[in-house]
Design a protein around this motif. Structure first.
Motif, PDB file in Angstrom:
ATOM      1  N   LEU A  66      52.414  35.671 -42.648  1.00  0.00           N
ATOM      2  CA  LEU A  66      53.747  36.302 -43.414  1.00  0.00           C
ATOM      3  C   LEU A  66      53.153  36.776 -44.865  1.00  0.00           C
ATOM      4  CD1 LEU A  66      55.927  33.759 -41.259  1.00  0.00           C
ATOM      5  CD2 LEU A  66      55.871  35.969 -40.977  1.00  0.00           C
ATOM      6  N   ARG A  67      52.761  36.092 -45.426  1.00  0.00           N
ATOM      7  CA  ARG A  67      52.596  36.460 -46.387  1.00  0.00           C
ATOM      8  C   ARG A  67      52.181  38.132 -47.502  1.00  0.00           C
ATOM      9  NH1 ARG A  67      49.981  31.585 -46.907  1.00  0.00           N
ATOM     10  NH2 ARG A  67      50.710  30.019 -47.185  1.00  0.00           N
ATOM     11  N   THR A  68      51.333  38.376 -45.657  1.00  0.00           N
ATOM     12  CA  THR A  68      50.311  39.463 -45.973  1.00  0.00           C
ATOM     13  C   THR A  68      52.054  40.446 -46.086  1.00  0.00           C
ATOM     14  OG1 THR A  68      48.190  39.373 -45.296  1.00  0.00           O
ATOM     15  CG2 THR A  68      49.620  41.790 -44.808  1.00  0.00           C
ATOM     16  N   MET A  69      52.823  40.335 -45.306  1.00  0.00           N
ATOM     17  CA  MET A  69      53.882  41.054 -44.558  1.00  0.00           C
ATOM     18  C   MET A  69      55.275  41.381 -45.375  1.00  0.00           C
ATOM     19  SD  MET A  69      52.060  43.661 -42.654  1.00  0.00           S
ATOM     20  CE  MET A  69      53.430  44.050 -42.769  1.00  0.00           C
ATOM     21  N   THR A  70      55.044  40.028 -46.468  1.00  0.00           N
ATOM     22  CA  THR A  70      56.219  39.976 -47.170  1.00  0.00           C
ATOM     23  C   THR A  70      56.059  39.655 -49.195  1.00  0.00           C
ATOM     24  OG1 THR A  70      55.883  37.716 -47.447  1.00  0.00           O
ATOM     25  CG2 THR A  70      57.095  38.351 -46.024  1.00  0.00           C
ATOM     26  N   ALA A  71      57.407  40.634 -49.736  1.00  0.00           N
ATOM     27  CA  ALA A  71      56.840  40.384 -51.209  1.00  0.00           C
ATOM     28  C   ALA A  71      56.431  39.062 -51.279  1.00  0.00           C
ATOM     29  CB  ALA A  71      58.749  40.581 -51.781  1.00  0.00           C
ATOM     30  N   ALA A  72      55.810  39.135 -52.740  1.00  0.00           N
ATOM     31  CA  ALA A  72      54.699  37.985 -53.740  1.00  0.00           C
ATOM     32  C   ALA A  72      55.939  36.947 -53.547  1.00  0.00           C
ATOM     33  CB  ALA A  72      53.930  38.949 -54.518  1.00  0.00           C
ATOM     34  N   GLU A  73      56.874  37.304 -54.156  1.00  0.00           N
ATOM     35  CA  GLU A  73      58.098  36.486 -54.923  1.00  0.00           C
ATOM     36  C   GLU A  73      58.558  35.617 -53.190  1.00  0.00           C
ATOM     37  OE1 GLU A  73      60.058  33.697 -55.878  1.00  0.00           O
ATOM     38  OE2 GLU A  73      59.070  34.964 -57.543  1.00  0.00           O
ATOM     39  N   PRO A  74      58.008  34.122 -53.253  1.00  0.00           N
ATOM     40  CA  PRO A  74      58.262  33.880 -52.333  1.00  0.00           C
ATOM     41  C   PRO A  74      60.039  33.559 -51.274  1.00  0.00           C
ATOM     42  CG  PRO A  74      57.351  31.497 -53.287  1.00  0.00           C
ATOM     43  CD  PRO A  74      57.083  33.690 -53.904  1.00  0.00           C
ATOM     44  N   PHE A  75      60.358  33.007 -52.722  1.00  0.00           N
ATOM     45  CA  PHE A  75      62.089  32.714 -53.091  1.00  0.00           C
ATOM     46  C   PHE A  75      63.077  32.919 -53.764  1.00  0.00           C
ATOM     47  CE2 PHE A  75      65.479  29.805 -53.853  1.00  0.00           C
ATOM     48  CZ  PHE A  75      66.292  28.992 -52.425  1.00  0.00           C
ATOM     49  N   ARG A  76      63.807  34.424 -52.811  1.00  0.00           N
ATOM     50  CA  ARG A  76      65.089  34.914 -54.044  1.00  0.00           C
ATOM     51  C   ARG A  76      66.130  33.772 -53.705  1.00  0.00           C
ATOM     52  NH1 ARG A  76      64.640  41.175 -51.381  1.00  0.00           N
ATOM     53  NH2 ARG A  76      66.267  40.786 -52.876  1.00  0.00           N
ATOM     54  N   THR A  77      67.103  34.135 -54.357  1.00  0.00           N
ATOM     55  CA  THR A  77      68.178  33.602 -54.402  1.00  0.00           C
ATOM     56  C   THR A  77      69.255  34.023 -53.636  1.00  0.00           C
ATOM     57  OG1 THR A  77      68.240  33.633 -56.702  1.00  0.00           O
ATOM     58  CG2 THR A  77      67.322  31.572 -55.911  1.00  0.00           C
ATOM     59  N   ASP A  78      69.328  35.483 -53.683  1.00  0.00           N
ATOM     60  CA  ASP A  78      70.341  36.199 -53.758  1.00  0.00           C
ATOM     61  C   ASP A  78      70.503  36.677 -51.504  1.00  0.00           C
ATOM     62  OD1 ASP A  78      67.990  38.317 -53.292  1.00  0.00           O
ATOM     63  OD2 ASP A  78      68.680  39.915 -54.124  1.00  0.00           O
ATOM     64  N   LEU A  79      69.485  35.989 -51.194  1.00  0.00           N
ATOM     65  CA  LEU A  79      69.035  36.160 -49.464  1.00  0.00           C
ATOM     66  C   LEU A  79      70.740  36.026 -48.763  1.00  0.00           C
ATOM     67  CD1 LEU A  79      66.059  35.101 -48.491  1.00  0.00           C
ATOM     68  CD2 LEU A  79      66.678  36.597 -48.573  1.00  0.00           C
ATOM     69  N   PRO A  80      71.575  35.016 -49.011  1.00  0.00           N
ATOM     70  CA  PRO A  80      73.345  34.628 -48.322  1.00  0.00           C
ATOM     71  C   PRO A  80      73.855  35.784 -48.420  1.00  0.00           C
ATOM     72  CG  PRO A  80      72.211  32.416 -50.072  1.00  0.00           C
ATOM     73  CD  PRO A  80      71.264  33.918 -50.131  1.00  0.00           C
ATOM     74  N   ALA A  81      73.508  36.437 -49.556  1.00  0.00           N
ATOM     75  CA  ALA A  81      74.741  37.826 -50.318  1.00  0.00           C
ATOM     76  C   ALA A  81      74.805  38.615 -48.841  1.00  0.00           C
ATOM     77  CB  ALA A  81      74.648  38.142 -51.566  1.00  0.00           C
ATOM     78  N   TRP A  82      72.876  38.966 -48.752  1.00  0.00           N
ATOM     79  CA  TRP A  82      72.573  40.077 -47.987  1.00  0.00           C
ATOM     80  C   TRP A  82      73.045  39.303 -46.865  1.00  0.00           C
ATOM     81  CZ3 TRP A  82      69.302  39.943 -44.162  1.00  0.00           C
ATOM     82  CH2 TRP A  82      68.649  41.218 -43.151  1.00  0.00           C
ATOM     83  N   PHE A  83      73.265  38.397 -45.600  1.00  0.00           N
ATOM     84  CA  PHE A  83      73.663  38.771 -44.719  1.00  0.00           C
ATOM     85  C   PHE A  83      74.799  38.351 -44.699  1.00  0.00           C
ATOM     86  CE2 PHE A  83      69.579  35.614 -44.158  1.00  0.00           C
ATOM     87  CZ  PHE A  83      70.066  35.998 -42.435  1.00  0.00           C
ATOM     88  N   SER A  84      75.777  38.452 -45.783  1.00  0.00           N
ATOM     89  CA  SER A  84      77.378  38.819 -45.975  1.00  0.00           C
ATOM     90  C   SER A  84      77.908  40.043 -45.166  1.00  0.00           C
ATOM     91  CB  SER A  84      77.987  37.945 -46.860  1.00  0.00           C
ATOM     92  OG  SER A  84      77.816  37.838 -48.442  1.00  0.00           O
TER      93      SER A  84
END
Length: 154
Positions: free
Chosen positions: A136-154
């Motif tokens: 999962l680290r290989t396939m995702t961005a280096a920054e492990p935590f994005r606070t804007d994820l809830p907005a992405w779901f809406s």
């Protein structure tokens, strides 16, 4: 005919794993005195951070409008997790900060996540879990935590 699962199964399985962890986190948070905590609240607490921020900045960090951020802050103030204090740099402005109850909820969350990871390690085996995490680290961005994820779901 391929025995590979259909492509859409991967994001569904990742979401189900996320949901399983978050649901169990909130069950355990309720047992520790935080029954009103919701998944969005953790993102808010992380976005507020240790130094606090303005409501407008909170909205930017969460990827929501200032009005939506203000509504969330009001709700979390009523629950005792956040407070607004005067900004030392601008007497007209207010800074959103975590209360001791908010800090406690974050601390409890960290302990619970560590316990959940240990349970997954026991169920899958440490090497298998490490392989999943490394992949999962290989396939995702280096920054492990994005606070804007809830907005992405809406």
């Amino acid at each position: 005919m391929s025995s590979d699962p259909p492509g859409f199964e991967l994001p569904i399985r990742l979401l189900l794993a996320f949901r399983a962890l978050i649901d169990e986190l909130h069950t355990r948070l309720a047992e520790r005195g935080h029954p009103e905590m919701r998944p969005m609240h953790g993102f808010v607490f992380q976005a507020v951070g240790p130094e606090g921020c303005s409501t407008a900045e909170l909205g930017r960090r969460l990827g929501v409008t200032k009005q939506a951020a203000a509504k969330t802050v009001e709700s979390l103030e009523r629950l005792g997790y956040l407070t607004r204090v005067p900004d030392p740099a601008d007497a007209r402005a207010r800074i959103v900060r975590l209360t001791p109850r908010g800090v406690s909820a974050l601390s409890d969350s960290a302990e619970i996540f560590d316990a959940l990871r240990a349970e997954w390690s026991e169920a899958l085996g440490p090497a298998r879990l490490a392989t999943v995490e490394d992949a999962l680290r290989t396939m995702t961005a280096a920054e492990p935590f994005r606070t804007d994820l809830p907005a992405w779901f809406s």
